[in-house]
Every structure is written in C-alpha cells, then in structure tokens.
Design a protein around this motif. Structure first.
Motif, PDB file in Angstrom:
ATOM      1  N   GLY A   1      30.735  32.733  36.186  1.00  0.00           N
ATOM      2  CA  GLY A   1      31.830  31.780  36.298  1.00  0.00           C
ATOM      3  C   GLY A   1      33.106  32.413  36.832  1.00  0.00           C
ATOM      4  O   GLY A   1      33.233  33.636  36.958  1.00  0.00           O
ATOM      5  N   ALA A   2      34.068  31.547  37.122  1.00  0.00           N
ATOM      6  CA  ALA A   2      35.353  32.024  37.655  1.00  0.00           C
ATOM      7  C   ALA A   2      36.300  32.463  36.549  1.00  0.00           C
ATOM      8  O   ALA A   2      37.324  33.097  36.828  1.00  0.00           O
ATOM      9  CB  ALA A   2      36.004  30.907  38.469  1.00  0.00           C
ATOM     10  N   ALA A   3      35.968  32.162  35.279  1.00  0.00           N
ATOM     11  CA  ALA A   3      36.901  32.447  34.187  1.00  0.00           C
ATOM     12  C   ALA A   3      37.215  33.933  34.087  1.00  0.00           C
ATOM     13  O   ALA A   3      38.382  34.323  33.928  1.00  0.00           O
ATOM     14  CB  ALA A   3      36.325  31.929  32.866  1.00  0.00           C
ATOM     15  N   PHE A   4      36.184  34.795  34.173  1.00  0.00           N
ATOM     16  CA  PHE A   4      36.430  36.227  34.028  1.00  0.00           C
ATOM     17  C   PHE A   4      37.323  36.746  35.151  1.00  0.00           C
ATOM     18  O   PHE A   4      38.229  37.556  34.918  1.00  0.00           O
ATOM     19  CB  PHE A   4      35.116  36.999  34.014  1.00  0.00           C
ATOM     20  CG  PHE A   4      35.307  38.482  33.912  1.00  0.00           C
ATOM     21  CD1 PHE A   4      35.738  39.065  32.733  1.00  0.00           C
ATOM     22  CD2 PHE A   4      35.107  39.305  35.012  1.00  0.00           C
ATOM     23  CE1 PHE A   4      35.937  40.432  32.634  1.00  0.00           C
ATOM     24  CE2 PHE A   4      35.297  40.680  34.928  1.00  0.00           C
ATOM     25  CZ  PHE A   4      35.719  41.236  33.727  1.00  0.00           C
ATOM     26  N   HIS A   5      37.076  36.268  36.370  1.00  0.00           N
ATOM     27  CA  HIS A   5      37.904  36.722  37.492  1.00  0.00           C
ATOM     28  C   HIS A   5      39.349  36.256  37.321  1.00  0.00           C
ATOM     29  O   HIS A   5      40.288  37.007  37.637  1.00  0.00           O
ATOM     30  CB  HIS A   5      37.318  36.198  38.811  1.00  0.00           C
ATOM     31  CG  HIS A   5      35.920  36.690  39.075  1.00  0.00           C
ATOM     32  ND1 HIS A   5      35.649  37.994  39.418  1.00  0.00           N
ATOM     33  CD2 HIS A   5      34.725  36.054  38.991  1.00  0.00           C
ATOM     34  CE1 HIS A   5      34.340  38.148  39.570  1.00  0.00           C
ATOM     35  NE2 HIS A   5      33.748  36.982  39.318  1.00  0.00           N
ATOM     36  N   ASP A   6      39.528  35.025  36.838  1.00  0.00           N
ATOM     37  CA  ASP A   6      40.894  34.542  36.606  1.00  0.00           C
ATOM     38  C   ASP A   6      41.604  35.409  35.550  1.00  0.00           C
ATOM     39  O   ASP A   6      42.771  35.782  35.717  1.00  0.00           O
ATOM     40  CB  ASP A   6      40.864  33.083  36.131  1.00  0.00           C
ATOM     41  CG  ASP A   6      40.369  32.140  37.213  1.00  0.00           C
ATOM     42  OD1 ASP A   6      40.378  32.553  38.401  1.00  0.00           O
ATOM     43  OD2 ASP A   6      39.958  31.007  36.888  1.00  0.00           O
ATOM     44  N   ILE A   7      40.887  35.724  34.473  1.00  0.00           N
ATOM     45  CA  ILE A   7      41.478  36.562  33.424  1.00  0.00           C
ATOM     46  C   ILE A   7      41.782  37.952  33.964  1.00  0.00           C
ATOM     47  O   ILE A   7      42.869  38.516  33.728  1.00  0.00           O
ATOM     48  CB  ILE A   7      40.517  36.645  32.216  1.00  0.00           C
ATOM     49  CG1 ILE A   7      40.398  35.277  31.548  1.00  0.00           C
ATOM     50  CG2 ILE A   7      41.003  37.675  31.208  1.00  0.00           C
ATOM     51  CD1 ILE A   7      39.315  35.209  30.481  1.00  0.00           C
ATOM     52  N   ALA A   8      40.817  38.547  34.692  1.00  0.00           N
ATOM     53  CA  ALA A   8      40.987  39.902  35.212  1.00  0.00           C
ATOM     54  C   ALA A   8      42.150  39.961  36.200  1.00  0.00           C
ATOM     55  O   ALA A   8      42.951  40.911  36.175  1.00  0.00           O
ATOM     56  CB  ALA A   8      39.696  40.368  35.879  1.00  0.00           C
ATOM     57  N   ASP A   9      42.249  38.970  37.090  1.00  0.00           N
ATOM     58  CA  ASP A   9      43.348  38.965  38.070  1.00  0.00           C
ATOM     59  C   ASP A   9      44.700  38.848  37.361  1.00  0.00           C
ATOM     60  O   ASP A   9      45.674  39.538  37.723  1.00  0.00           O
ATOM     61  CB  ASP A   9      43.176  37.806  39.049  1.00  0.00           C
ATOM     62  CG  ASP A   9      41.983  38.014  39.984  1.00  0.00           C
ATOM     63  OD1 ASP A   9      41.501  39.167  40.071  1.00  0.00           O
ATOM     64  OD2 ASP A   9      41.527  37.037  40.592  1.00  0.00           O
ATOM     65  N   SER A  10      44.781  37.979  36.376  1.00  0.00           N
ATOM     66  CA  SER A  10      46.042  37.783  35.659  1.00  0.00           C
ATOM     67  C   SER A  10      46.464  39.072  34.954  1.00  0.00           C
ATOM     68  O   SER A  10      47.642  39.475  35.012  1.00  0.00           O
ATOM     69  CB  SER A  10      45.882  36.647  34.649  1.00  0.00           C
ATOM     70  OG  SER A  10      47.050  36.489  33.882  1.00  0.00           O
TER      71      SER A  10
END
Length: 449
Positions: free
Chosen positions: A147-156
């Motif tokens: 999912g995109a959730a991990f990438h969103d968290i990691a980028d933030s």
C-alpha cells in the motif's frame, strides 16, 4: 381410490414437499430475534417474531462465523433464506443464510456493540495512554507492504526527521484474517523493541470503505494496541474515518502522512529553536560577564586594593589595645589577691596549728592509750573465740573421722553420699574415698554373686 391413510413420516414428507413447491425458494423475513440459544456445534437456534407470530429459525455455523454484529435477543433483523421441514420432529423452520440488522447497518451495529463492550473494560481510558517520545530515533510501522501508507509515512518522516530509522512490519490491512495478522505484527514490534531500540509504533492504512477499514475495529487489533508497551499512533483512513484502533491508541492521526508529523519533530523547527537557545545563552553569558566585570571594578576601587596592608595594620592596633587592657586587669587582680593572702596569713598565725597541738597533746595521748588497751583486750577475746571454733570444726571434720579408719562412699553417677545399701542397685559404680585422699571405684553386686 384416493389414499387417506399415511404414516407419520409420510405426512411430514408430504408437508415438506408441498411447502417447498408452494413457497418461493428464497424469502426475506423482517422480525426480532428471540429465544436465542447458541449450540456447542456453532449453529445458532432462535425465533423470529413480530407482535402476533413466531418463526423457528436456524443459522448454520458456516454462516454464523461471518456475522459482523453481536447476535442477541431483541435485535431487529432482515433475514433471508428458505423454509424447510425437519421430518423427525414434524417441525418447519426458517434456514437463514443472510442476515443483517434493520434500522442500522450491520457494520455500524457491530461497531457500537464492540465499542460499548471494550469501553466497559477500560480499553479507551485516557489514563492508560502513554506520552509519545519527543525525539524518536527508531520507529516501527505496521501496515500493508504494497500500500501507499508506508511510503506516505516514510516520506513525511524523512522530510522532518531524516535521522530516524524505520522498520516495516508488513501485514494485510483488509480481508479475512487481517485483524489477527495486524495484532501479531504489533506484538512482534514489542518483542523486537529492545533489540532494535524501537521507541514508537505506527499502525495504519490508507482510506477505504467501512468494510475495507473493518480489520481495525476488530477486538484482536484493539487489545494488541492496548497491551502494547510501545506508544502507538493509529493512522487509519482519512479525517472522517474513526476506528476502535484510533480510540485505543495513544495518539490518533487523520492520515498516514499526518502520522509522520505527529511522530517526529521538524528538524528545521528544532534547528531554529536551538539557534534561539544559542542566542539566549549568548545574551545571558554576556550579561553575566558584564555584571562580573562591574563587580570586579567595584572591588578594585575599594580601599582594600588601594592599601592591602590596611586591614592587617588595623587588626594589629586593635590587638595591642586589647593586650594593654588585659595587662592592667591582671596587675589589678594580682594586687587585690596579694592583699587578700596577707590578711589570710595574719588570721592563720593567730590560730597556729603548733599551738593547738601543744594544747591538745595530753588529750590525744590519753585517748591513744585507752584505744590501744581496748584493742588488745578485743584481740585476745576474738583469738580465744576463733580457737574454740577451730576445735569444734576439727571435731566434726570428715577428714579427721577418716583418719580414725573410716571412709566416704559415694555414687559416681551423681556424687551423692551412700548412707544405706538401699540407695544403690546392682551395677552401680561406687567410689570409696580414704583419709589420704585416694579413691577406689567398684561395681555393686547382689549378695552371692
């Protein structure tokens, strides 16, 4: 000729065929659950009722395992299935294969029931929630690997606090079995906390329908978050979505991206804060330095620094003054004591001991003669008395008796004196003592032995 006699089994079978042929193959019935009794097999037996009638009903275990709400008496439902006759009992029943709560949706009802039950247990209490670490350096994330959730968290987090290490603990976030796997991942993060220095846990996923988010409303996930030793941020769905995981977590984020903002500080803000502290520290140091410099100048301008020996000279002068006063006081005291001693000497001369001795010598000699005579008389009397007592003691001394040929016989066991043969028994060891102090041991025997 038409047949009119049937067996019980035939009648029940005939009714079964007639009902199956007359009724639609699938019907939906609106009613209220009553007389619910779960069976150890997993099947659910109950009655659907309205104000006037009742309908015996059953849900087989395979269907019961898929229910989204707590099945209970008094719940109004829409049940879909077929009417069947159970020939052994001659009883018709409604076989339900689909059921949902009427008035509110199944998921909403299940949500409310689960919320009320877990709230009573205290799983949403604010007192249980832990503060988030201020500067976490190691963070675990439980979410879908794809999912995109991990990438969103990691980028933030990378934008705000790039020094933090992230660990992904992948778990499916929707579908059958997702809740158990999410709960297992949360438990795994806690077990790995000491090994990898994990300080914070983020659990979440992106947005979706209530069905998609349902895993985060299930009891295993809520309990795993409640029991976590690590602080937990719940980041499920969007702003409008609220799950039971959000209520149990130590902090809630409206989105996965926002979770990164909550989890870590902004390095730029921190740098500016440190710069401000540095400026404040520099200003405080300069103020302190200026104050110290001013105090130093005041001290250097004092009389002490202009004439360093002044305090010593001043104290020396005071010491001289005190010494003179003490000398005068000592001389005056010595003179007064000398006069007093002279007075005492004159008075003593008037009562000279030699004169008193001559005066009382005859009295002393008379007393001495009398005391000497009385003492000699007393000594003769006491000597005579002692000699008499000694003679009496010698007369009763056992040792003197022994010298006349007698002996002393005692028991060895308790050193008691034997005055009669009745006091001993055979095999007793007896001790015979003679006048010269020698002792002889022997063993007692009966006469004739």
């Amino acid at each position: 000729m038409q047949r009119t006699t049937f067996t019980v089994s035939e009648i029940n079978q005939l009714i079964k065929v007639t009902l199956e042929g007359y009724l639609p193959p699938r019907i939906t019935v609106a009613g209220e659950i009553s007389s619910f009794r779960p069976h150890h097999s997993g099947h659910l037996y109950f009655t659907l009722k309205d104000n006037n009638s009742q309908l015996p009903s059953v849900i087989w275990r395979s269907t019961a395992n898929k229910l989204k709400f707590d099945f209970a008496n008094g719940v109004s439902v829409l049940a879909t299935g077929n009417i069947d006759v159970y020939p052994p009992f001659g009883k018709y029943q409604f076989i339900v294969d689909t059921i949902k709560a009427s008035g509110v949706g199944n998921l909403q009802l299940a949500f409310e029931q689960m919320y009320n039950r877990l709230k009573e247990e205290g799983l949403f209490e604010e007192a249980h929630k832990m503060p988030l670490p201020q500067y976490p350096m190691s963070i675990a994330v439980v979410t879908s690997e794809s999912g995109a959730a991990f990438h969103d968290i990691a980028d933030s987090i990378a934008r705000r606090w790039p020094c933090a290490a992230l660990y992904l603990l992948p778990a499916p976030v929707q579908g059958d079995g997702a809740a158990g796997k999410i709960a297992n991942a949360i438990s795994l993060a806690n077990r790995l906390a000491d090994k990898y220095g994990i300080e914070l846990l983020i659990v979440g996923r992106g947005g979706g329908s209530p069905e998609d988010l349902w895993a985060f409303n299930e009891e295993p996930v809520v309990r795993a978050i409640y029991n976590s030793r690590l602080p937990v941020i719940s980041a499920v769905g969007h702003e409008i979505d609220t799950t039971l995981a959000d209520l149990a977590a130590d902090a809630r984020s409206s989105t996965p991206t926002r979770a990164g903002v909550i989890a870590v500080p902004d390095r730029h803000e921190l740098i500016e804060f440190v710069k401000g502290l540095r400026q404040r520290l520099r200003g405080a140091a300069e103020s302190r330095l200026n104050l110290s410099r001013s105090r130093l100048q005041t001290v250097m301008a004092s009389s002490f620094f202009r004439n360093p020996l002044y305090p010593v000279n001043y104290k020396t002068q005071q010491l001289d003054s005190i010494t003179q006063k003490l000398r005068r006081l000592a001389d005056a005291s010595f003179a007064a004591n000398k006069d007093m001693l002279n007075s005492y000497a004159r008075r003593l001369d008037m009562v000279s001991p030699a004169k008193l001795i001559d005066k009382n010598r005859l009295t002393i000699e008379h007393i001495s003669s009398t005391v000497t005579r009385d003492v000699k008389v007393m000594l003769r009397e006491q000597t005579s008395r002692l000699e008499s007592l000694e003679a009496r003691l010698q007369a009763v001394d056992p040792r003197n008796v022994l010298k006349r040929g007698y002996t002393i016989t005692t028991k060895k066991a308790d050193d008691s004196i034997i005055r009669s043969a009745d006091k001993i028994v055979p095999e007793d060891i007896i001790v015979t003592e003679f006048a010269d102090g020698s002792k002889l041991q022997s063993r007692a025997q009966k006469d004739g032995e």
